[in-house]
Design a protein around this motif. Structure first.
Motif, PDB file in Angstrom:
ATOM      1  N   THR A  39       0.859  -0.935  -0.178  1.00  0.00           N
ATOM      2  CA  THR A  39      -0.003   0.015   0.065  1.00  0.00           C
ATOM      3  C   THR A  39       0.775   1.178  -0.017  1.00  0.00           C
ATOM      4  OG1 THR A  39      -1.812  -1.351   1.065  1.00  0.00           O
ATOM      5  CG2 THR A  39      -1.847   1.291   1.374  1.00  0.00           C
ATOM      6  N   VAL A  40       1.825   1.225   0.992  1.00  0.00           N
ATOM      7  CA  VAL A  40       2.971   2.373   0.924  1.00  0.00           C
ATOM      8  C   VAL A  40       3.545   2.744  -0.272  1.00  0.00           C
ATOM      9  CG1 VAL A  40       4.805   3.374   1.946  1.00  0.00           C
ATOM     10  CG2 VAL A  40       3.238   2.311   3.334  1.00  0.00           C
ATOM     11  N   ILE A  41       4.092   1.527  -0.783  1.00  0.00           N
ATOM     12  CA  ILE A  41       4.663   1.603  -2.122  1.00  0.00           C
ATOM     13  C   ILE A  41       3.869   2.203  -3.285  1.00  0.00           C
ATOM     14  CG2 ILE A  41       5.983   0.290  -4.276  1.00  0.00           C
ATOM     15  CD1 ILE A  41       6.932  -1.536  -1.941  1.00  0.00           C
ATOM     16  N   VAL A  42       2.781   1.434  -3.415  1.00  0.00           N
ATOM     17  CA  VAL A  42       1.721   1.693  -4.375  1.00  0.00           C
ATOM     18  C   VAL A  42       1.309   3.293  -4.194  1.00  0.00           C
ATOM     19  CG1 VAL A  42      -0.645   1.853  -5.234  1.00  0.00           C
ATOM     20  CG2 VAL A  42       0.778  -0.289  -5.026  1.00  0.00           C
ATOM     21  N   GLY A  43       1.272   3.988  -2.974  1.00  0.00           N
ATOM     22  CA  GLY A  43       0.815   5.206  -2.442  1.00  0.00           C
ATOM     23  C   GLY A  43       2.037   6.228  -3.161  1.00  0.00           C
ATOM     24  N   VAL A  44       3.150   5.794  -2.801  1.00  0.00           N
ATOM     25  CA  VAL A  44       4.417   6.638  -3.234  1.00  0.00           C
ATOM     26  C   VAL A  44       4.628   6.661  -4.703  1.00  0.00           C
ATOM     27  CG1 VAL A  44       7.013   6.599  -3.106  1.00  0.00           C
ATOM     28  CG2 VAL A  44       5.440   6.068  -0.949  1.00  0.00           C
ATOM     29  N   VAL A  45       4.292   5.588  -5.531  1.00  0.00           N
ATOM     30  CA  VAL A  45       4.454   5.601  -6.801  1.00  0.00           C
ATOM     31  C   VAL A  45       3.271   6.446  -7.423  1.00  0.00           C
ATOM     32  CG1 VAL A  45       4.158   4.144  -8.865  1.00  0.00           C
ATOM     33  CG2 VAL A  45       5.474   3.198  -6.972  1.00  0.00           C
ATOM     34  N   ILE A  46       2.224   6.346  -6.816  1.00  0.00           N
ATOM     35  CA  ILE A  46       0.926   7.239  -7.383  1.00  0.00           C
ATOM     36  C   ILE A  46       1.438   8.808  -7.010  1.00  0.00           C
ATOM     37  CG2 ILE A  46      -1.345   7.709  -7.005  1.00  0.00           C
ATOM     38  CD1 ILE A  46      -2.039   4.870  -6.434  1.00  0.00           C
ATOM     39  N   PHE A  47       1.950   9.117  -5.991  1.00  0.00           N
ATOM     40  CA  PHE A  47       2.124  10.482  -5.453  1.00  0.00           C
ATOM     41  C   PHE A  47       3.357  11.089  -6.352  1.00  0.00           C
ATOM     42  CE2 PHE A  47       4.371  13.471  -2.844  1.00  0.00           C
ATOM     43  CZ  PHE A  47       3.720  14.324  -2.608  1.00  0.00           C
ATOM     44  N   LEU A  48       4.627  10.056  -6.649  1.00  0.00           N
ATOM     45  CA  LEU A  48       5.544  10.595  -7.448  1.00  0.00           C
ATOM     46  C   LEU A  48       4.999  10.706  -8.854  1.00  0.00           C
ATOM     47  CD1 LEU A  48       8.519   8.313  -6.226  1.00  0.00           C
ATOM     48  CD2 LEU A  48       7.974  10.760  -5.898  1.00  0.00           C
ATOM     49  N   ALA A  49       4.199   9.643  -9.521  1.00  0.00           N
ATOM     50  CA  ALA A  49       3.698   9.982 -10.855  1.00  0.00           C
ATOM     51  C   ALA A  49       2.831  11.316 -10.949  1.00  0.00           C
ATOM     52  CB  ALA A  49       2.959   8.889 -11.123  1.00  0.00           C
ATOM     53  N   ALA A  50       1.933  11.537  -9.958  1.00  0.00           N
ATOM     54  CA  ALA A  50       1.201  12.546 -10.025  1.00  0.00           C
ATOM     55  C   ALA A  50       2.044  13.789  -9.898  1.00  0.00           C
ATOM     56  CB  ALA A  50       0.241  12.795  -8.651  1.00  0.00           C
ATOM     57  N   HIS A  51       3.163  13.975  -9.104  1.00  0.00           N
ATOM     58  CA  HIS A  51       4.162  15.012  -9.062  1.00  0.00           C
ATOM     59  C   HIS A  51       4.729  15.295 -10.353  1.00  0.00           C
ATOM     60  CE1 HIS A  51       4.894  17.392  -5.145  1.00  0.00           C
ATOM     61  NE2 HIS A  51       3.753  16.479  -4.768  1.00  0.00           N
ATOM     62  N   LEU A  52       5.062  14.135 -10.965  1.00  0.00           N
ATOM     63  CA  LEU A  52       5.906  14.222 -12.159  1.00  0.00           C
ATOM     64  C   LEU A  52       5.032  14.988 -13.548  1.00  0.00           C
ATOM     65  CD1 LEU A  52       7.636  10.917 -12.448  1.00  0.00           C
ATOM     66  CD2 LEU A  52       8.784  13.119 -12.122  1.00  0.00           C
ATOM     67  N   GLN A  55       4.772  18.630 -12.813  1.00  0.00           N
ATOM     68  CA  GLN A  55       5.828  19.046 -13.341  1.00  0.00           C
ATOM     69  C   GLN A  55       5.999  19.191 -14.869  1.00  0.00           C
ATOM     70  OE1 GLN A  55       8.389  20.185 -11.198  1.00  0.00           O
ATOM     71  NE2 GLN A  55       8.887  21.375 -13.031  1.00  0.00           N
ATOM     72  N   LYS A  56       5.355  18.125 -15.445  1.00  0.00           N
ATOM     73  CA  LYS A  56       5.149  18.347 -16.948  1.00  0.00           C
ATOM     74  C   LYS A  56       4.024  19.316 -17.261  1.00  0.00           C
ATOM     75  CE  LYS A  56       3.777  15.492 -20.958  1.00  0.00           C
ATOM     76  NZ  LYS A  56       3.264  14.081 -21.337  1.00  0.00           N
ATOM     77  N   THR A  57       2.872  19.329 -16.278  1.00  0.00           N
ATOM     78  CA  THR A  57       1.928  20.260 -16.817  1.00  0.00           C
ATOM     79  C   THR A  57       2.644  21.733 -16.534  1.00  0.00           C
ATOM     80  OG1 THR A  57       0.090  19.013 -15.772  1.00  0.00           O
ATOM     81  CG2 THR A  57      -0.188  21.285 -15.996  1.00  0.00           C
ATOM     82  N   MET A  58       3.388  22.065 -15.712  1.00  0.00           N
ATOM     83  CA  MET A  58       4.096  23.461 -15.540  1.00  0.00           C
ATOM     84  C   MET A  58       4.945  23.736 -16.491  1.00  0.00           C
ATOM     85  SD  MET A  58       5.182  22.911 -11.344  1.00  0.00           S
ATOM     86  CE  MET A  58       6.020  24.213 -11.285  1.00  0.00           C
ATOM     87  N   THR A  59       5.647  22.822 -17.087  1.00  0.00           N
ATOM     88  CA  THR A  59       6.531  23.062 -18.161  1.00  0.00           C
ATOM     89  C   THR A  59       5.641  23.213 -19.542  1.00  0.00           C
ATOM     90  OG1 THR A  59       8.418  21.438 -17.403  1.00  0.00           O
ATOM     91  CG2 THR A  59       8.279  21.953 -19.626  1.00  0.00           C
ATOM     92  N   ASN A  60       4.520  22.581 -19.836  1.00  0.00           N
ATOM     93  CA  ASN A  60       3.653  22.602 -20.896  1.00  0.00           C
ATOM     94  C   ASN A  60       3.357  24.090 -20.880  1.00  0.00           C
ATOM     95  OD1 ASN A  60       4.662  20.078 -21.998  1.00  0.00           O
ATOM     96  ND2 ASN A  60       2.722  18.974 -21.220  1.00  0.00           N
TER      97      ASN A  60
END
Length: 304
Positions: A39-52, A55-60
């Motif tokens: 659960t923690v790993i999936v949560g961290v992955v989702i959180f990091l993916a959301a932040h990435l 970041q992509k949205t900010m760049t675009n």
């Protein structure tokens, strides 16, 4: 008769049962740990993916704003390297838009944008243009320039205002032409031009029609903030400036219909309907006597 357990105290099943209980408890603990870690790993992955993604949205979004500033907004440039601050699930950027007033970088306005990992960019702060009479607009106390469509007439220009200023004051002026000019001709008449106004062909057709129907009394202005055009960089050839303008339109046309229609209309030799120049009053006043000048509008004034 005393009751007896079905299991004798000396029975050999007792250790087996205890061992089974221990195994079951260990299995339960390991399963709980595995579920928790997953659960923690999936949560961290989702959180990091959301932040990435954020970041992509900010760049675009930033690249979109850069493209817009390349093709629209007279003498307005988006400054590179805006400040950013990050939170757990959001970020705020502050971008600065500047003008070049006779070599002086002048902050025109700042814009703050909020980004969230689960939402679209939202503008938090910008300083909008305001008007008291529907004709002359202001931003942060400075005048916003207007362009007048070619072939239209207006006696309400700013030549008298320019003449009233101190000769050493630095000013920004939008000059509208009587007729659209090819880029090379424009530079021939106004070699110190900093920005060239490209008349929106779709609006031109509409205004030409109105002129025929209403007559010479019909007047329509284009607020310089929303005018299409391009910066004239003295260190590069004018052909390169035109090429970059069309490339900017091409990038925007992939997302915005108006730029796509505009790009289709301006193929071939580019015509300009006016320019922006900056300098001291004594430098600019003689240019007002050029035959091509139809209408003059003052923008930023920096007293000396």
């Amino acid at each position: 008769m005393s009751e007896k357990s079905i299991f004798d105290s000396k029975d050999t099943y007792q250790p087996t049962i205890k061992k089974a209980k221990k195994k079951s408890l260990k299995r339960t603990i390991w399963v709980s740990i595995a579920v928790t870690l997953t659960t923690v790993i999936v949560g961290v992955v989702i959180f990091l993916a959301a932040h990435l993604y954020m970041q992509k949205t900010m760049t675009n979004y930033y690249n979109l704003q850069v493209s817009k500033s390349m093709v629209r907004g007279a003498n307005i440039t988006l400054d590179n390297g805006g400040a950013s601050s990050y939170g757990i699930e959001s970020a705020i950027t502050q971008d600065q838009y500047r003008k070049n007033i006779d070599g002086i970088p002048y902050t025109w306005y700042n814009e703050q944008t909020l980004y969230k990992i689960y939402d679209k960019p939202t503008t938090l702060l910008d300083t909008r243009i305001t008007s008291f009479d529907g004709e002359q607009y202001y931003r942060n106390g400075q005048r916003v320039m207007n362009f007048l469509y070619p072939r239209m007439k207006s006696s309400n220009d700013d030549i008298a205002l320019i003449s009233s200023l101190d000769s050493k004051d630095k000013i920004e002026v939008a000059i509208s032409f009587k007729e659209e000019l090819p880029v090379d001709k424009m530079l021939e008449f106004f070699p110190t031009a900093q920005w060239a106004w490209v008349v929106d062909p779709m609006n031109r057709d509409s205004f030409d029609s109105s002129l025929k129907e209403i007559g010479s009394d019909y007047v329509s202005y284009v607020i310089s903030e929303y005018a299409y055009g391009f910066s004239i960089q003295p260190e590069s050839a004018i052909e390169q400036n035109v090429k970059e303008f069309k490339q900017g339109l091409q990038r925007l046309s992939e997302k915005q219909n108006n730029e796509e229609r505009l790009l289709e209309k301006i193929q071939g030799e580019l015509q300009v309907g006016g320019i922006v120049i900056t300098g001291t009053v004594e430098e600019i006043l003689p240019m007002m006597e050029q035959e091509q000048v139809n209408y003059v509008s003052v923008g930023v004034i920096i007293p000396q």
